[in-house]
Design a protein around this motif. Sequence first.
Motif, PDB file in Angstrom:
ATOM      1  N   LEU A  59     -14.138  22.511 -14.700  1.00 44.98           N
ATOM      2  CA  LEU A  59     -13.078  22.301 -15.661  1.00 44.98           C
ATOM      3  C   LEU A  59     -12.106  21.641 -14.882  1.00 44.98           C
ATOM      4  O   LEU A  59     -12.183  21.303 -13.787  1.00 44.98           O
ATOM      5  N   THR A  60     -11.354  20.664 -15.772  1.00 46.53           N
ATOM      6  CA  THR A  60     -10.555  19.588 -15.355  1.00 46.53           C
ATOM      7  C   THR A  60      -9.099  20.071 -15.144  1.00 46.53           C
ATOM      8  O   THR A  60      -8.388  19.564 -14.352  1.00 46.53           O
ATOM      9  N   THR A  61      -8.508  20.766 -15.718  1.00 42.79           N
ATOM     10  CA  THR A  61      -6.834  21.197 -16.093  1.00 42.79           C
ATOM     11  C   THR A  61      -6.999  22.486 -15.269  1.00 42.79           C
ATOM     12  O   THR A  61      -7.672  23.172 -15.492  1.00 42.79           O
ATOM     13  N   ASP A  62      -5.599  22.676 -14.954  1.00 40.18           N
ATOM     14  CA  ASP A  62      -5.279  24.149 -14.249  1.00 40.18           C
ATOM     15  C   ASP A  62      -5.276  25.057 -15.500  1.00 40.18           C
ATOM     16  O   ASP A  62      -5.515  26.278 -15.220  1.00 40.18           O
ATOM     17  N   ALA A  63      -4.666  24.659 -16.756  1.00 40.49           N
ATOM     18  CA  ALA A  63      -4.598  25.519 -17.768  1.00 40.49           C
ATOM     19  C   ALA A  63      -5.996  26.130 -18.065  1.00 40.49           C
ATOM     20  O   ALA A  63      -6.406  27.289 -18.504  1.00 40.49           O
ATOM     21  N   GLU A  64      -7.299  25.237 -18.090  1.00 39.91           N
ATOM     22  CA  GLU A  64      -8.591  25.415 -18.476  1.00 39.91           C
ATOM     23  C   GLU A  64      -9.004  26.377 -17.379  1.00 39.91           C
ATOM     24  O   GLU A  64      -9.826  27.545 -17.527  1.00 39.91           O
ATOM     25  N   LYS A  65      -8.878  26.123 -16.139  1.00 38.25           N
ATOM     26  CA  LYS A  65      -9.376  26.814 -14.956  1.00 38.25           C
ATOM     27  C   LYS A  65      -8.757  28.286 -15.108  1.00 38.25           C
ATOM     28  O   LYS A  65      -9.606  29.372 -14.822  1.00 38.25           O
ATOM     29  N   GLY A 139      -6.284  26.805  -6.508  1.00 38.02           N
ATOM     30  CA  GLY A 139      -5.234  25.999  -6.232  1.00 38.02           C
ATOM     31  C   GLY A 139      -4.164  26.349  -7.210  1.00 38.02           C
ATOM     32  O   GLY A 139      -3.208  25.376  -7.314  1.00 38.02           O
ATOM     33  N   ILE A 140      -4.059  27.356  -7.956  1.00 38.95           N
ATOM     34  CA  ILE A 140      -3.103  27.716  -9.009  1.00 38.95           C
ATOM     35  C   ILE A 140      -2.168  28.711  -8.362  1.00 38.95           C
ATOM     36  O   ILE A 140      -2.544  29.983  -7.882  1.00 38.95           O
ATOM     37  N   ARG A 141      -0.770  28.414  -8.530  1.00 34.13           N
ATOM     38  CA  ARG A 141       0.253  29.381  -8.244  1.00 34.13           C
ATOM     39  C   ARG A 141       0.455  30.446  -9.031  1.00 34.13           C
ATOM     40  O   ARG A 141       0.630  30.406 -10.097  1.00 34.13           O
ATOM     41  N   CYS A 142       0.174  31.721  -8.787  1.00 32.94           N
ATOM     42  CA  CYS A 142       0.101  32.856  -9.495  1.00 32.94           C
ATOM     43  C   CYS A 142       0.679  34.020  -8.474  1.00 32.94           C
ATOM     44  O   CYS A 142       0.062  34.430  -7.539  1.00 32.94           O
ATOM     45  N   ALA A 168       2.666  36.290 -13.313  1.00 33.37           N
ATOM     46  CA  ALA A 168       3.348  35.042 -13.765  1.00 33.37           C
ATOM     47  C   ALA A 168       2.533  34.136 -13.102  1.00 33.37           C
ATOM     48  O   ALA A 168       1.994  34.031 -11.947  1.00 33.37           O
ATOM     49  N   VAL A 169       2.121  32.899 -13.964  1.00 32.19           N
ATOM     50  CA  VAL A 169       1.585  31.849 -13.279  1.00 32.19           C
ATOM     51  C   VAL A 169       2.141  30.674 -13.665  1.00 32.19           C
ATOM     52  O   VAL A 169       2.805  30.374 -14.745  1.00 32.19           O
ATOM     53  N   GLN A 170       1.977  29.622 -12.820  1.00 27.84           N
ATOM     54  CA  GLN A 170       2.575  28.182 -12.888  1.00 27.84           C
ATOM     55  C   GLN A 170       1.376  27.263 -13.359  1.00 27.84           C
ATOM     56  O   GLN A 170       0.721  27.130 -12.682  1.00 27.84           O
ATOM     57  N   LEU A 171       1.777  26.680 -14.401  1.00 29.17           N
ATOM     58  CA  LEU A 171       0.745  25.827 -14.733  1.00 29.17           C
ATOM     59  C   LEU A 171       1.774  24.385 -15.489  1.00 29.17           C
ATOM     60  O   LEU A 171       2.629  24.658 -16.104  1.00 29.17           O
ATOM     61  N   ASP A 172       1.237  23.092 -14.918  1.00 28.25           N
ATOM     62  CA  ASP A 172       2.210  22.126 -15.082  1.00 28.25           C
ATOM     63  C   ASP A 172       3.624  22.186 -14.871  1.00 28.25           C
ATOM     64  O   ASP A 172       4.262  21.763 -15.804  1.00 28.25           O
ATOM     65  N   GLY A 173       3.910  22.875 -13.779  1.00 26.74           N
ATOM     66  CA  GLY A 173       5.483  22.906 -13.568  1.00 26.74           C
ATOM     67  C   GLY A 173       5.969  23.898 -14.096  1.00 26.74           C
ATOM     68  O   GLY A 173       7.285  24.033 -14.150  1.00 26.74           O
ATOM     69  N   GLN A 174       5.477  24.655 -15.259  1.00 27.29           N
ATOM     70  CA  GLN A 174       6.010  25.679 -16.087  1.00 27.29           C
ATOM     71  C   GLN A 174       5.726  27.054 -15.652  1.00 27.29           C
ATOM     72  O   GLN A 174       4.242  27.068 -15.261  1.00 27.29           O
ATOM     73  N   TRP A 175       6.263  28.086 -15.632  1.00 31.72           N
ATOM     74  CA  TRP A 175       5.905  29.569 -15.487  1.00 31.72           C
ATOM     75  C   TRP A 175       5.623  30.113 -16.972  1.00 31.72           C
ATOM     76  O   TRP A 175       6.202  29.951 -17.968  1.00 31.72           O
ATOM     77  N   TYR A 176       4.502  30.906 -16.692  1.00 31.24           N
ATOM     78  CA  TYR A 176       4.203  31.843 -17.877  1.00 31.24           C
ATOM     79  C   TYR A 176       3.715  33.157 -17.650  1.00 31.24           C
ATOM     80  O   TYR A 176       3.633  33.335 -16.372  1.00 31.24           O
ATOM     81  N   LEU A 177       3.682  34.033 -18.573  1.00 35.49           N
ATOM     82  CA  LEU A 177       3.490  35.468 -18.528  1.00 35.49           C
ATOM     83  C   LEU A 177       1.952  36.003 -18.648  1.00 35.49           C
ATOM     84  O   LEU A 177       1.587  35.218 -19.947  1.00 35.49           O
ATOM     85  N   CYS A 178       1.408  36.937 -18.178  1.00 35.35           N
ATOM     86  CA  CYS A 178       0.327  37.140 -18.767  1.00 35.35           C
ATOM     87  C   CYS A 178      -0.067  38.740 -18.312  1.00 35.35           C
ATOM     88  O   CYS A 178       0.405  39.124 -17.153  1.00 35.35           O
ATOM     89  N   ASP A 179      -0.823  39.543 -18.956  1.00 33.83           N
ATOM     90  CA  ASP A 179      -1.322  41.022 -18.637  1.00 33.83           C
ATOM     91  C   ASP A 179      -2.654  40.997 -18.707  1.00 33.83           C
ATOM     92  O   ASP A 179      -3.151  41.598 -19.825  1.00 33.83           O
TER      93      ASP A 179
END
Length: 330
Positions: A59-65, A139-142, A168-179
């Motif tokens: 996979l190429t993008t952090d979001a897809e990874k 390599g993804i900040r979580c 909380a995960v950081q993707l493309d410089g933004q933070w997101y929430l997930c459970d």
Amino acid sequence: MMRTLLFVICSLLVPVALSAQQAHFTKLHWAKADSVAACYPRHAVTDPKTLSDKLTRSLTTDAEKFRAIYTWVCTNIASDYSLFRLNQHQSNKLKDDAAALDAWRRQFSRRVFQVLGRHHRTVCTGYAYLLRELARHAGIRCVIVDGYGRTVQANIRGEGDVNHSWNAVQLDGQWYLCDATWSSGAIDPAQGIFIKNYDDRYFLADPAMFVRNHYPVDTAYMLLKDKPSLQAFLYAPLIYGNIYKYKAMPVSPSTFDVEVVKGETVMFQLEGEAVGSVTVRSGSLSEDVAVAPEGDDRYCFDYTFTARGRHVVHVLIDALYAWTYTVQVR
């Protein structure tokens, strides 16, 4: 849903950027990431780097990874009801003895990770830990977020209990929430079994909706400029995950407990991008109500209470439970 745990693993606290949500990734197709996750059923979790590499290398993008990692965790790890009940019992038993409670938590943490590694079963902190570790190796900040999970069984009124963990995960410089715990399925407490049912409504969730049943200890992880108080959270109407389908939330009454006079008509207000048929259910009685638009994605309907007593009142949208009040009719 009995998927909560009074058990805390310390996470790295970081300054949180402006809020974001899954809608920002609508141009991405998750199908490839989900298909990669499906290639490694029951893969060992004792070597998270190897598993992370397998899930992300194509996979190429952090979001897809991150999507591949999240989907794998939610579809391969089960909630362990016996662990939950054991910890719940011991935590209640030792709640007035801080030293004994701390010792129990340390002992229990070792057991959680043993069960996760051997049997692919865990509780919320195990889900949050595994998600963080797999993301870190990619390599993804979580980070792990500890807080108050609100369900039918927990954090209704009172002072609240810190009983849940999510990420909380950081993707493309933004933070997101997930459970991942709540995305993986649900415990049926009557049978004491886990029912697998992957649902990504809690994946990169809208912070304004997420905070209705997730209140972080570190309020920066609400990812909101206007933060509700803990008391407002504990005493608000009880909402269910179905609200994500309609992006609908109750506006008024704003509290879980409502008092009215017999024969009084109450105006209920809600907001959402799309609202289907609305039903009010109390006990064995159900009544479809006419919903009128008020503009700016806000709607209202009237309901008259004709029987004295205390009533548990559910609001359903397209026959799906959306939120609940208790109504005392004088």
